[in-house]
Every structure is written in C-alpha cells, then in structure tokens.
Design an enzyme around this catalytic site. Structure first.
Site, PDB file in Angstrom:
ATOM      1  N   ASP A  83       0.861  -1.183   0.000  1.00  0.00           N
ATOM      2  CA  ASP A  83       0.000   0.000   0.000  1.00  0.00           C
ATOM      3  C   ASP A  83       0.891   1.225   0.000  1.00  0.00           C
ATOM      4  OD1 ASP A  83      -3.269   0.232   0.860  1.00  0.00           O
ATOM      5  OD2 ASP A  83      -2.084   2.075   0.853  1.00  0.00           O
ATOM      6  N   LYS A  87      -1.169   2.950   6.801  1.00  0.00           N
ATOM      7  CA  LYS A  87      -1.688   1.579   6.805  1.00  0.00           C
ATOM      8  C   LYS A  87      -0.557   0.573   6.998  1.00  0.00           C
ATOM      9  CE  LYS A  87      -5.949   2.453   4.618  1.00  0.00           C
ATOM     10  NZ  LYS A  87      -6.804   2.469   3.458  1.00  0.00           N
ATOM     11  N   THR A 125     -13.474  -3.240  -8.395  1.00  0.00           N
ATOM     12  CA  THR A 125     -14.630  -3.215  -9.294  1.00  0.00           C
ATOM     13  C   THR A 125     -14.324  -2.224 -10.409  1.00  0.00           C
ATOM     14  OG1 THR A 125     -16.055  -3.733  -7.435  1.00  0.00           O
ATOM     15  CG2 THR A 125     -17.116  -2.775  -9.385  1.00  0.00           C
ATOM     16  N   GLU A 163     -14.586  -9.147  -6.765  1.00  0.00           N
ATOM     17  CA  GLU A 163     -14.758  -9.512  -5.355  1.00  0.00           C
ATOM     18  C   GLU A 163     -16.225  -9.306  -4.970  1.00  0.00           C
ATOM     19  OE1 GLU A 163     -12.602 -10.879  -3.012  1.00  0.00           O
ATOM     20  OE2 GLU A 163     -14.619 -11.070  -2.239  1.00  0.00           O
ATOM     21  N   LEU A 194     -17.265 -10.037  -1.613  1.00  0.00           N
ATOM     22  CA  LEU A 194     -17.412 -10.124  -0.158  1.00  0.00           C
ATOM     23  C   LEU A 194     -18.326  -9.023   0.369  1.00  0.00           C
ATOM     24  CD1 LEU A 194     -15.677  -7.695   1.415  1.00  0.00           C
ATOM     25  CD2 LEU A 194     -13.757  -9.137   0.838  1.00  0.00           C
ATOM     26  N   ARG A 195     -18.987  -9.334   1.493  1.00  0.00           N
ATOM     27  CA  ARG A 195     -19.811  -8.338   2.176  1.00  0.00           C
ATOM     28  C   ARG A 195     -19.013  -7.802   3.350  1.00  0.00           C
ATOM     29  NH1 ARG A 195     -24.134 -12.343   4.175  1.00  0.00           N
ATOM     30  NH2 ARG A 195     -22.189 -13.471   4.383  1.00  0.00           N
ATOM     31  N   ASN A 199     -24.232  -5.955  -8.255  1.00  0.00           N
ATOM     32  CA  ASN A 199     -24.424  -4.894  -7.256  1.00  0.00           C
ATOM     33  C   ASN A 199     -25.631  -4.024  -7.586  1.00  0.00           C
ATOM     34  OD1 ASN A 199     -22.484  -5.656  -5.515  1.00  0.00           O
ATOM     35  ND2 ASN A 199     -21.171  -3.872  -5.765  1.00  0.00           N
ATOM     36  N   PHE A 249     -32.072  -9.923   1.224  1.00  0.00           N
ATOM     37  CA  PHE A 249     -32.116  -8.524   0.764  1.00  0.00           C
ATOM     38  C   PHE A 249     -33.527  -7.971   0.688  1.00  0.00           C
ATOM     39  CE2 PHE A 249     -28.286  -6.202  -0.550  1.00  0.00           C
ATOM     40  CZ  PHE A 249     -27.367  -7.058   0.021  1.00  0.00           C
ATOM     41  N   CYS A 288     -19.903   0.672  -1.953  1.00  0.00           N
ATOM     42  CA  CYS A 288     -20.111  -0.044  -3.215  1.00  0.00           C
ATOM     43  C   CYS A 288     -21.412   0.305  -3.938  1.00  0.00           C
ATOM     44  CB  CYS A 288     -20.048  -1.548  -2.977  1.00  0.00           C
ATOM     45  SG  CYS A 288     -18.378  -2.089  -2.564  1.00  0.00           S
TER      46      CYS A 288
HETATM   47  P1  NAD Z   1     -10.091   0.994   0.174  1.00  0.00           P
HETATM   48  O1  NAD Z   1     -10.128   2.445  -0.110  1.00  0.00           O
HETATM   49  O2  NAD Z   1     -10.473   0.487   1.529  1.00  0.00           O
HETATM   50  O3  NAD Z   1      -8.615   0.449  -0.120  1.00  0.00           O
HETATM   51  C1  NAD Z   1      -7.877   0.784  -1.260  1.00  0.00           C
HETATM   52  C2  NAD Z   1      -6.405   0.837  -0.860  1.00  0.00           C
HETATM   53  O4  NAD Z   1      -5.611   0.953  -2.039  1.00  0.00           O
HETATM   54  C3  NAD Z   1      -6.053   2.042   0.019  1.00  0.00           C
HETATM   55  O5  NAD Z   1      -5.437   1.587   1.193  1.00  0.00           O
HETATM   56  C4  NAD Z   1      -5.065   2.850  -0.844  1.00  0.00           C
HETATM   57  O6  NAD Z   1      -4.071   3.497  -0.106  1.00  0.00           O
HETATM   58  C5  NAD Z   1      -4.478   1.766  -1.731  1.00  0.00           C
HETATM   59  N1  NAD Z   1      -3.888   2.241  -2.982  1.00  0.00           N
HETATM   60  C6  NAD Z   1      -4.433   3.052  -3.910  1.00  0.00           C
HETATM   61  N2  NAD Z   1      -3.587   3.209  -4.950  1.00  0.00           N
HETATM   62  C7  NAD Z   1      -2.485   2.486  -4.666  1.00  0.00           C
HETATM   63  C8  NAD Z   1      -1.266   2.247  -5.345  1.00  0.00           C
HETATM   64  N3  NAD Z   1      -1.006   2.758  -6.543  1.00  0.00           N
HETATM   65  N4  NAD Z   1      -0.345   1.446  -4.766  1.00  0.00           N
HETATM   66  C9  NAD Z   1      -0.587   0.895  -3.558  1.00  0.00           C
HETATM   67  N5  NAD Z   1      -1.731   1.077  -2.877  1.00  0.00           N
HETATM   68  C10 NAD Z   1      -2.665   1.868  -3.414  1.00  0.00           C
HETATM   69  O7  NAD Z   1     -10.992   0.310  -0.933  1.00  0.00           O
HETATM   70  P2  NAD Z   1     -11.828  -1.070  -0.801  1.00  0.00           P
HETATM   71  O8  NAD Z   1     -13.096  -0.854  -0.092  1.00  0.00           O
HETATM   72  O9  NAD Z   1     -10.900  -2.142  -0.346  1.00  0.00           O
HETATM   73  O10 NAD Z   1     -12.209  -1.315  -2.336  1.00  0.00           O
HETATM   74  C11 NAD Z   1     -11.218  -1.658  -3.299  1.00  0.00           C
HETATM   75  C12 NAD Z   1     -11.921  -2.071  -4.573  1.00  0.00           C
HETATM   76  O11 NAD Z   1     -12.699  -3.256  -4.341  1.00  0.00           O
HETATM   77  C13 NAD Z   1     -12.919  -1.045  -5.126  1.00  0.00           C
HETATM   78  O12 NAD Z   1     -12.884  -1.088  -6.532  1.00  0.00           O
HETATM   79  C14 NAD Z   1     -14.257  -1.537  -4.623  1.00  0.00           C
HETATM   80  O13 NAD Z   1     -15.316  -1.138  -5.444  1.00  0.00           O
HETATM   81  C15 NAD Z   1     -14.066  -3.031  -4.703  1.00  0.00           C
HETATM   82  N6  NAD Z   1     -14.916  -3.808  -3.773  1.00  0.00           N
HETATM   83  C16 NAD Z   1     -15.084  -3.356  -2.508  1.00  0.00           C
HETATM   84  C17 NAD Z   1     -15.862  -4.105  -1.624  1.00  0.00           C
HETATM   85  C18 NAD Z   1     -16.089  -3.633  -0.213  1.00  0.00           C
HETATM   86  O14 NAD Z   1     -16.962  -4.199   0.446  1.00  0.00           O
HETATM   87  N7  NAD Z   1     -15.361  -2.636   0.273  1.00  0.00           N
HETATM   88  C19 NAD Z   1     -16.446  -5.311  -2.041  1.00  0.00           C
HETATM   89  C20 NAD Z   1     -16.221  -5.736  -3.336  1.00  0.00           C
HETATM   90  C21 NAD Z   1     -15.443  -4.986  -4.192  1.00  0.00           C
END
Ligand code: NAD
Length: 438
Positions: free
Chosen positions: A30, A35, A122, A151, A153-154, A210, A251, A262
């Site tokens: 990251d 973090k 996504t 992904e 996950l919920r 979604n 749901f 999301c």
């Molecule tokens: P998040 O914001 O919690 O985490 C993203 C992380 O990526 C951050 O820590 C950020 O610092 C890091 N990051 C960004 N650019 C970077 C880079 N170039 N190098 C290294 N690290 C980098 O996001 P999230 O909730 O984990 O979601 C991530 C993706 O997954 C999104 O596209 C989201 O739509 C998808 N998604 C999320 C969920 C959910 O429940 N949160 C479920 C399914 C899919």
C-alpha cells in the site's frame, strides 16, 4: 504461490489474510504509510469479525508481509492482485480509474517471468484491455496475462465470505491464466462454484450484481412506504414474497436506504456505462434517485418526531453504513444527519466500532458518547441508524429514565415495537404502524 496484493483496504487486507491462511506467500502493498506501518507492527487497520486472529497467525508464520515498496512485492510474484479503490468521479460519477492506472503503471517495471495480474477492484468493462495496454507500453518484454477476478465479499462478513464464497467469477482470456487462478483457489476445488467467463463478462457481472442488489433494497423500501400507508406489515409481506424461490428471502430488509462504498458508486458507474454504450438503464437510474430521496425522507421523519420541540436533542445509535463494520463511507447516517447538523440540531451519537471514522466526517459538529445510555441522556428522541445486534438488546427502561422525551425513530427496526410501547415509548419503525408521540 507467491502473491502480491496492491491495496490493503477493506478488500485487499481480508484477501491477503485469507490467501495466506490458504498457504500462499502473500505480500500486501500500500502506498499509505498510515496503513503499512501499523500492519507491519502487528496492529490491524480495520474491523472485520475474525480478521485480527488470522492476521496475527499468518503474520507470525511469515506468510503474510507488508510493504510500501512495489518492487519488493511484485518482482517475485506469480500473481499480482489489484485491490485499489475505484471511487466515483466527482462530476460524472463514473468509476475514477486513476488508482488502477497508477497501480498498473507502477507494477509494470517489476514483472519477472510469467505473471498473472488479477483485478479484484470493481472496474468498468474494458479495464482489462486498458491494463494490458498500459503494461505492454511501459514494459514491452513483460510476459503476463490480465484476469478479471471480481470480489463479492460483504463488509461485516469478509472473513466468512472469503472462505465460503457463493461463487468465484474468473474472466480470463488464456488457458495459462485460468490455470493460475485454479491453483490460487485449489483448496476450494469441489466446494465452490468457479465460473470461467470472458473478461468483459466478468467485469460486467460485478456491476450487474451490485446494481441488482441495490434495486432489491430500493424495491423493499418502496413496499415499506406502501405498507405504512396501507396498514400492512412489511415483514409479513417480505416473508410471503421471499417464500417464492424465484424471488428469494435475502435482501428484503427495509431500512434508511442503501449506502456504503459499493452500491451508491457502482449503480452510478453502471448507469454511466449504460449511457456510454447508448443503453438506457431506467431501473438503475430510478433506484439511484429513489435512494437519494429516501435519505431526505428519513431526515424529515426524524424531524417530524420532534416537531413540537423548539431545540430538539437527538441521540443517534449507529454511524457505520451497516452493522459489523467500522466503514462510514456513504453511510446513510451522513446524508440523513447532515441537513440536521446544518439546522443546528443537537446530536449525540454512538457507534460500537465506527467512532474514529465518523469523527473524520462529522468532526465536532456532533457530540460523541461512550455508549447508548450516555448518548440518550437528555435526548428528545432516540434514532437508530445502523443494525448492530447490541441495539436489539437495549435496556429500554433504563433509556426511558435518561431521556427527556420517550420517543424512538428506528430506521432499522432493531427494537420490537411492543417492547418500546411497553416501556412507555412512542415508536416509529419502517414499514410498520406508527404510534403517537409522548
Ligand atoms: P479501500 O479504499 O479500503 O482500499 C484501497 C487501498 O488501495 C487504500 O489503502 C489505498 O491506499 C491503496 N492504494 C491506492 N492506490 C495504490 C497504489 N497505486 N499502490 C498501492 N496502494 C494503493 O478500498 P476497498 O473498499 O478495499 O475497495 C477496493 C476495490 O474493491 C474497489 O474497486 C471496490 O469497489 C471493490 N470492492 C469493494 C468491496 C467492499 O466491500 N469494500 C467489495 C467488493 C469490491
């Protein structure tokens, strides 16, 4: 396998921990020091039931490592998973691809040997093609395939969902990439439905899923409005509907409108993709607008409950977008409380896990309590915004003694109306009959 995961957020971290538990060697990357430093020191950065235990176990075994250095993570990896954010663009609301493009560009130089790049983020349809082009331009000699691995996950159930997925969707255009993903999920073989589809289909499946779930929530909320007016009970209606296997019983919980990181962003991104492809997405547009309106209606409902009071005080229970998580992104609490904050309504809030994240959003515009009972002191109405289990077990007698007026607006139907009324409260839930204010 050696796996690098880019992004250690709500998807990247549980995925990294889960893959390490399956026996892979995982490096989580990251770019946020806030973090990586705590994770390296053994401090977990987000709340998910059961995550911390597995995180500690795998970190101590050496199978789970953390770094800010892309080269260190990527150069020996067989598989690189991209799990960075794809937030909504502030103007167009399409998925903003800047983090994906940056990650793909950064990793390109460090690929050695054959590597599979899998997107768990996504991403809009066609992103796999864009990543391929970006990497090939930056590193023409790189030997790689790009796979869509959406992904599902919920939040709140991330660990459970990692180990018990309903399905794993793999959008791979080559045989060797498919083999790599089969190897990654080898322990799930025979237990989990693995769907191999075209990469563009896989990218679409995530948005289509979604958006459909968001529609389902919006639908049951509209039905709840109807039940309130028509004297029906939304739970009886949902039960009757859900007993039909074509509909299903999941749901169908009414509430204050969907939120989270999301559904709001993915419905907007899907609608945008529809427009770009000349396809009208009436249903999705309708859910987006209806869901926004619902938050306004909920704010009005709260204010209606205290309209006889000059300077009302609110006790708010729940700030996370749903129970089981500390995530406040796009939480219904934000859209519902913000207009009240603007109107200078006094709010004291409590959430069992999301206080730190909520403070980043609301700052000192609201007050924060150490528990439900402190929040309720002197309040005119108790508002329940998140469905934490502990809110189902409130000591209503105790609450009633602390409050100025005994009123509950329960936007999650956490309290049983008969219990509230027995304790002398006026109670208003969702999709059920309303009682008079006291
Ligand atoms: P998040 O914001 O919690 O985490 C993203 C992380 O990526 C951050 O820590 C950020 O610092 C890091 N990051 C960004 N650019 C970077 C880079 N170039 N190098 C290294 N690290 C980098 O996001 P999230 O909730 O984990 O979601 C991530 C993706 O997954 C999104 O596209 C989201 O739509 C998808 N998604 C999320 C969920 C959910 O429940 N949160 C479920 C399914 C899919």
């Amino acid at each position: 396998m050696k796996v690098a995961i880019i992004g250690t957020g709500y998807v990247g971290l549980p995925t990294g921990v889960g893959l390490a538990e399956l026996g892979h060697n995982v490096v989580c990357i990251d770019r946020e020091e806030s973090k990586i430093t705590p994770l390296k020191e053994g401090k977990i950065t987000l709340f998910e039931e059961g995550l911390e235990e597995l995180f500690q176990k795998n970190r101590q075994s050496g199978r789970l490592q953390f770094t800010m250095n892309m080269k260190e993570g990527v150069e020996s990896a067989d598989l690189v998973i991209i799990a960075v954010g794809t937030p909504p663009h502030p103007v167009t609301k399409e998925a903003d691809m800047k983090y994906i493009h940056a990650a793909a560009t950064e990793l390109a130089d460090y690929l050695t040997g054959y590597t599979v790049i899998a997107t768990k983020s996504t991403v809009p349809v066609g992103t796999g093609d864009d990543i391929e082009t970006l990497i090939s331009k930056k590193n023409p000699k790189a030997d790689f395939d790009v796979v869509s691995l959406p992904e599902f996950l919920r939040e709140g159930f991330a660990v459970h969902d990692f180990f018990h997925p309903d399905r794993i969707v793999v959008g791979a255009n080559t045989e060797r990439a498919k083999e790599a993903i089969k190897e990654l999920y080898k322990p799930f073989r025979g237990k989990t439905n693995m769907l191999f589809v075209k990469r563009r289909s896989s990218e679409t499946i995530k948005y289509a899923s979604n958006a459909f779930l968001a529609l389902k929530i919006h639908y049951i909320n509209e039905m709840a409005n109807f039940c309130e007016k028509a004297g029906a009970d939304i739970y009886e209606v949902a039960k009757g509907m859900g007993a039909d296997s074509r509909i299903g019983d999941k749901f169908l919980n009414p509430g204050p409108g969907y939120g989270g990181s999301c559904f709001p962003k993915d419905t907007n991104a899907m609608a945008f993709m529809g427009r770009m492809n000349g396809v009208t997405m009436n249903l999705i547009e309708c859910a987006i607008n209806g869901n926004d309106q619902r938050k306004k209606d909920m704010a009005k409902r709260i204010m209606d409950a205290v309209k006889d009071i000059k300077k009302p005080r609110l006790a708010v229970l729940g700030l996370a977008f749903k129970g089981g998580t500390d995530d406040c992104r796009e939480s219904p609490a934000i859209q519902i409380l913000e207009p009240l904050v603007e109107d200078k309504v006094q709010i004291t809030a409590f959430d069992p896990k999301a206080m730190d994240n909520a403070k980043k959003i609301f700052g000192n515009k609201i007050a924060y309590a150490k528990d439900e009972y402190e929040a309720a002191k002197g309040a005119d109405v108790l508002v329940i915004l998140t469905e934490w289990n502990r809110f189902k077990k409130l000591d209503l007698e105790k609450l009633g003694k602390l409050m100025q007026h005994k009123r509950i607006v329960d936007l999650r139907n956490a309290v049983r109306p008969e219990d509230a009324e027995k304790a002398g409260f006026s109670y208003e839930g969702i999709g059920v009959c309303r009682s008079e204010s006291k």
